[in-house]
Design a protein around this motif. Structure first.
Motif, PDB file in Angstrom:
ATOM      1  N   TYR A  84      22.414 -24.003  -4.527  1.00 60.89           N
ATOM      2  CA  TYR A  84      21.065 -23.964  -3.966  1.00 60.89           C
ATOM      3  C   TYR A  84      20.861 -25.014  -2.860  1.00 60.89           C
ATOM      4  CZ  TYR A  84      15.987 -24.184  -3.708  1.00 60.89           C
ATOM      5  OH  TYR A  84      14.685 -24.189  -3.266  1.00 60.89           O
ATOM      6  N   CYS A  88      19.825 -24.604   1.002  1.00 67.38           N
ATOM      7  CA  CYS A  88      18.664 -25.253   1.645  1.00 67.38           C
ATOM      8  C   CYS A  88      19.097 -25.867   2.975  1.00 67.38           C
ATOM      9  CB  CYS A  88      18.099 -26.363   0.755  1.00 67.38           C
ATOM     10  SG  CYS A  88      17.306 -25.763  -0.729  1.00 67.38           S
ATOM     11  N   LEU A 226      18.640 -20.160  -5.866  1.00 65.35           N
ATOM     12  CA  LEU A 226      19.380 -19.710  -4.671  1.00 65.35           C
ATOM     13  C   LEU A 226      18.978 -18.290  -4.257  1.00 65.35           C
ATOM     14  CD1 LEU A 226      23.102 -20.267  -3.902  1.00 65.35           C
ATOM     15  CD2 LEU A 226      22.323 -17.918  -4.065  1.00 65.35           C
ATOM     16  N   ALA A 229      15.673 -18.155  -2.330  1.00 67.11           N
ATOM     17  CA  ALA A 229      15.444 -19.193  -1.305  1.00 67.11           C
ATOM     18  C   ALA A 229      14.706 -18.703  -0.052  1.00 67.11           C
ATOM     19  CB  ALA A 229      16.772 -19.833  -0.920  1.00 67.11           C
ATOM     20  N   GLY A 388      11.976 -22.038  -5.854  1.00 66.62           N
ATOM     21  CA  GLY A 388      13.144 -21.537  -5.127  1.00 66.62           C
ATOM     22  C   GLY A 388      12.817 -21.137  -3.699  1.00 66.62           C
ATOM     23  N   ARG A 389      11.628 -20.586  -3.451  1.00 71.18           N
ATOM     24  CA  ARG A 389      11.268 -20.051  -2.133  1.00 71.18           C
ATOM     25  C   ARG A 389      10.863 -21.153  -1.142  1.00 71.18           C
ATOM     26  NH1 ARG A 389      10.110 -14.908  -0.665  1.00 71.18           N
ATOM     27  NH2 ARG A 389      12.040 -14.590  -1.833  1.00 71.18           N
TER      28      ARG A 389
END
Ligand code: CMC
Length: 428
Positions: A84, A88, A226, A229, A388-389
């Motif tokens: 993840y 990012c 992830l 994302a 996550g978003r």
């Protein structure tokens, strides 16, 4: 970029209008209609079904083929080989980090995981039974009152610091909203743990007892973050962009995105899937629910099915299905809900109604089952989606602010009463 043109003939106009056609690096061409307003014309496209609202170089989806690329990399490869925080970095910077860049990024995020201690007081203003998404809308917006040292949206460094702060603090706030709802003390982040493991620690540790994070569950949690994302111009991301187009501060914009995500047609679907599986209750009731979903006079929909863009299997759902199996095997859980979900999926995929409308399971279909198996209550599912978003929202916001923008201001087709004179009260 605009060698091709579209010609628009308007009934009653002297000459047809020539409109440039723009091509991206992937996907359909788009007709640039920006000049239509000069001719007193607007387009009508409720739900933005045929409208590109921006140019973006972050994420690409081919809904017919079931393809999702972040900065060109397929989601399946990222889910298998990356993690993840690396994603990012990729979203924010456009390229995968080299080893030293990756280590430095992880370190920076770790250094921002704590929230201002005064924020605790905000939590106590909420009812204990408040929905955690309601709390998240409030506390994330409130971050702008705590971190005004990085609110100059025209300063690239401020934008970066805000991005790091948001990515780092979202799991802390998410876990705090859960702890508050069950009456347990907040658990501080532990920077010796990685991102997802730290989130599980903040969710499940107490001051009385150490919580040993199960690496299989931590990996699954990382995957869930992830897979959520970014997803180009979905409703919450478009909300973040629209709010941002006014020059509003990024924390306020992300809070607006969280509010948009909450709806059951969007991020709220993962919670709704579990509620629906609970309502179905037994495999023998599936047919009844399928019939309801197909009935045009019934508002019920099969939650976790269908997508505005994917008219094929959601590639994230495929990865999620695998992760679901891994988690249930690890925990030795034989969840009857999973059996109902699998049966429902099979029946729906073979049903003419769903085939015709190209309704496939989406990412939310399996997320709820995994999170439930981990012991996470369904009210937290959308909060986890929001966590996550966050890199997607903030990267899209930065792309817009750094790239030059105009205030977003849709037009309308007015269908109300035409001009009339005010009628005094005595004459009505
Ligand atoms: N169950 C039954 N019928 C459905 C469903 C469903 N889940 N989804 C769409 N349909 C039907 C709909 O009734 C319509 O039928 P008809 O042509 O006969 O009127 C047709 O399929 C097209 O649907 P639509 O509402 O025009 O499609 P949309 O692109 O506007 O909506 C959606 C997309 C995701 C809101 C919708 O499919 C839905 O409500 N799904 C359930 C909620 C859900 O799972 N949402 C999560 C989306 S993925 C995660 C995210 O992005 O947040």
């Amino acid at each position: 970029m605009a060698d091709k043109k579209a010609t628009l003939s308007v009934h009653g106009a002297n000459e047809p209008l020539e409109l440039p056609i723009l091509s991206g690096s992937e996907g359909s061409d788009v007709i640039d209609i920006n000049s239509l307003a000069q001719h007193g014309l607007f387009t009508y496209d409720p739900g933005f079904v045929s409208t590109a609202a921006c140019m973006s170089a972050i994420t690409y989806i081919d809904g017919d083929k079931g393809v999702l690329l972040h900065r060109g990399y397929p989601i399946e490869q990222l889910a298998e080989h990356s993690d993840y925080l690396e994603l990012c970095y990729l979203l924010l910077n456009g390229e995968l980090p080299k080893r030293a860049e990756r280590e430095a990024f992880v370190e920076v995020i770790k250094n921002h995981t704590m929230v201002h201690d005064q924020l605790r007081n905000l939590f106590s203003g909420f009812r204990r039974d408040a929905h955690p998404m309601a709390i998240m809308c409030g506390v994330v917006g409130a971050l702008s009152a705590f971190y005004h040292d990085s609110l100059d949206i025209d300063d690239a460094e401020h934008r970066t610091i805000t991005a790091h702060r948001l990515i780092a603090k979202m799991p802390t706030l998410a876990a705090m909203s859960y702890k508050y709802s069950i009456g347990q003390p907040f658990v501080y982040p532990r920077n010796d743990l990685d991102y997802a493991a730290n989130f599980l620690h903040m969710m499940f540790a107490t001051p009385c007892e150490e919580y040993e994070v199960n690496p299989v569950l931590a990996k699954a949690m990382d995957r869930i973050f992830l897979l959520h994302a970014d997803h180009e111009q979905n409703a919450s991301t478009s909300t973040v962009r629209l709010a941002g187009s006014t020059g509003a501060n990024p924390f306020a914009c992300i809070a607006a995105g969280i509010a948009a995500l909450w709806g059951p047609a969007h991020g709220g679907a993962n919670e709704a899937v579990l509620d629906m599986l609970g309502d179905i209750g037994d495999e023998k009731n599936i047919d009844k629910f399928i019939a309801r979903a197909k009935d045009p006079n019934d508002t019920f929909r099969l939650m976790g099915f269908g997508h505005r863009v994917y008219k094929n299997y959601d590639p994230r759902a495929k990865v999620m299905q695998e992760t679901c199996r891994e988690v249930l095997d690890e925990l030795g859980i034989e969840d009857p809900m999973l059996r109902i979900a699998q049966r429902l999926e099979k029946i729906a995929l073979e049903d003419e109604y769903f085939i015709e409308r190209r309704l496939y399971p989406n990412v939310d279909f399996y997320t709820g089952i995994i999170l439930k198996a981990m012991g996470i209550p369904s009210t937290m599912f959308t909060v986890i989606f929001a966590t996550g978003r966050t890199p997607g929202w903030i990267t899209q916001w930065i792309e817009m602010i750094a790239g030059g923008y105009r205030i977003g201001r849709p037009r309308q087709l007015y269908t109300g009463v035409s001009r009339r004179d005010y009628v005094p009260l005595a004459k009505r």
